[in-house]
Design a protein around this motif. Structure first.
Motif, PDB file in Angstrom:
ATOM      1  N   PRO A 120       0.845  -1.196   0.000  1.00 37.93           N
ATOM      2  CA  PRO A 120       0.000   0.000   0.000  1.00 37.93           C
ATOM      3  C   PRO A 120       0.877   1.241   0.000  1.00 37.93           C
ATOM      4  O   PRO A 120       1.738   1.396   0.861  1.00 37.93           O
ATOM      5  N   CYS A 121       0.666   2.109  -0.970  1.00 37.44           N
ATOM      6  CA  CYS A 121       1.492   3.314  -1.052  1.00 37.44           C
ATOM      7  C   CYS A 121       1.175   4.290   0.063  1.00 37.44           C
ATOM      8  O   CYS A 121       1.986   5.155   0.364  1.00 37.44           O
ATOM      9  N   MET A 122       0.011   4.183   0.663  1.00 39.74           N
ATOM     10  CA  MET A 122      -0.398   5.149   1.666  1.00 39.74           C
ATOM     11  C   MET A 122      -0.804   4.459   2.961  1.00 39.74           C
ATOM     12  O   MET A 122      -1.628   3.554   2.969  1.00 39.74           O
ATOM     13  N   GLY A 123      -0.180   4.899   4.054  1.00 32.71           N
ATOM     14  CA  GLY A 123      -0.578   4.453   5.381  1.00 32.71           C
ATOM     15  C   GLY A 123      -1.274   5.609   6.082  1.00 32.71           C
ATOM     16  O   GLY A 123      -0.954   6.773   5.833  1.00 32.71           O
ATOM     17  N   LEU A 124      -2.224   5.314   6.954  1.00 31.48           N
ATOM     18  CA  LEU A 124      -2.997   6.361   7.611  1.00 31.48           C
ATOM     19  C   LEU A 124      -2.590   6.502   9.060  1.00 31.48           C
ATOM     20  O   LEU A 124      -2.325   5.513   9.747  1.00 31.48           O
ATOM     21  N   ALA A 125      -2.536   7.750   9.531  1.00 31.66           N
ATOM     22  CA  ALA A 125      -2.146   8.038  10.911  1.00 31.66           C
ATOM     23  C   ALA A 125      -3.059   9.119  11.463  1.00 31.66           C
ATOM     24  O   ALA A 125      -3.693   9.869  10.711  1.00 31.66           O
TER      25      ALA A 125
END
Length: 312
Positions: free
Chosen positions: A122-127
């Motif tokens: 996944p190119c994007m991780g959420l925080a």
């Protein structure tokens, strides 16, 4: 540097207060300028930053990511990768996920070296949004890597409406607060929001577990101020007090075998516009079982045959 930016970012208000109280206005202005400039000047992703953060793998003696089942890599089947445990500084998802793709930008150079061929990343991780706006961490890590986005409700729903694939840490700060050295734990029993959204948008949900993450720090035991720490977590503030490498406690401990993130088999959720509480509970139970089964299938590889994943 990765962990230093995280801690320093939250400490900036206190640092400014101390400098001003001591009359060091020039120094205070300098710190404020460094912390604030990315909010007024566009900060673009910088592949060298991602490659620098990935050097942390050498500290642990090696890190890896792998997939039990290769998924399509064209985003045709939107996927929610759910990472456990959160750990103290989310080292598993940082080292073994999107930052690897960030290191190959803009032309995919050295993809096999940083990412490998075992499956999509996944190119994007959420925080949590507070981290993205934290001085230093927000730009040195989130913006320079370009692979960390906000997990706030509005951004989260917009991402799912677009059908984006992404990674997230459902346990959040609550799981970090319950971190215990050497204990594999997942705080997910009361975390059901991500299941509801996965049902509403019909996502493929993949459990992922980072073996070795639980050996990175010592934390306050559960018996000390747990209620107060949980209150902090409820307000998106980290409720832990940690100790790492003895000569510099901010650094993580060197783990017995590195940090290795394994992605399990995905479960395709049906698309239900308004899932009932019973349906959410049903698929939450299935997810927790999928996560536990993933842990059990691979624990023998890390001398954990007698261990059980504790689900809180």
């Amino acid at each position: 540097c990765l962990l230093g930016s995280w801690v320093t970012g939250f400490a900036v208000p206190a640092i400014l207060a101390v400098l001003v109280s001591r009359g060091k206005v020039t120094s205070a202005v300098g710190v404020l300028s460094i912390a604030a400039y990315p909010y007024f000047i566009q900060v673009k992703p910088w592949p060298l930053a991602s490659r620098f953060w990935l050097l942390a793998a050498h500290w642990f003696g090696g890190c890896s990511m792998s997939y039990e089942e290769r998924e399509t890599d064209d985003n045709s089947n939107p996927t929610m990768n759910c990472y456990f445990p959160h750990g103290i500084f989310t080292l598993g998802i940082i080292i073994n996920s999107g930052v690897r793709t960030g290191a190959t930008w803009p032309d995919g150079k050295d993809w096999n070296y940083y990412v490998g061929t075992t499956g999509p990343v996944p190119c994007m991780g959420l925080a949590t949004k507070s981290l993205l706006f934290a001085p230093f961490f927000g730009h040195f890590v989130a913006k320079w890597t370009g692979v960390i986005g906000s997990a706030d409700k509005t951004s989260f729903i917009a991402r799912m409406k677009r059908g984006d694939s992404f990674g997230l840490l459902p346990g959040g700060f609550h799981e970090a607060a319950r971190f215990k050295y050497g204990k594999d734990r997942a705080v997910v029993s009361n975390k059901k929001g991500f299941i509801k959204y996965a049902l509403q948008f019909g996502y493929n949900v993949v459990p992922a577990y980072s073996f070795g993450e639980c050996y990175t720090y010592w934390n306050l035991p559960d018996r000390i101020l747990l209620r107060a720490r949980m209150w902090l977590c409820d307000h998106n503030l980290p409720g832990m007090l940690v100790f790492g490498w003895p000569f510099f406690p901010l650094l993580p401990l060197q783990t017995p075998w590195g940090i290795h993130t394994i992605h399990g088999k995905g479960r395709q959720f049906p698309k239900i516009d308004e899932p009932t509480p019973e349906e959410v509970d049903e698929y939450h139970k299935l997810f927790v079982q999928d996560l536990s089964d993933l842990f059990d299938r691979h624990k023998h590889r890390f001398s954990l045959s007698q261990s059980e994943l504790e689900v809180l």
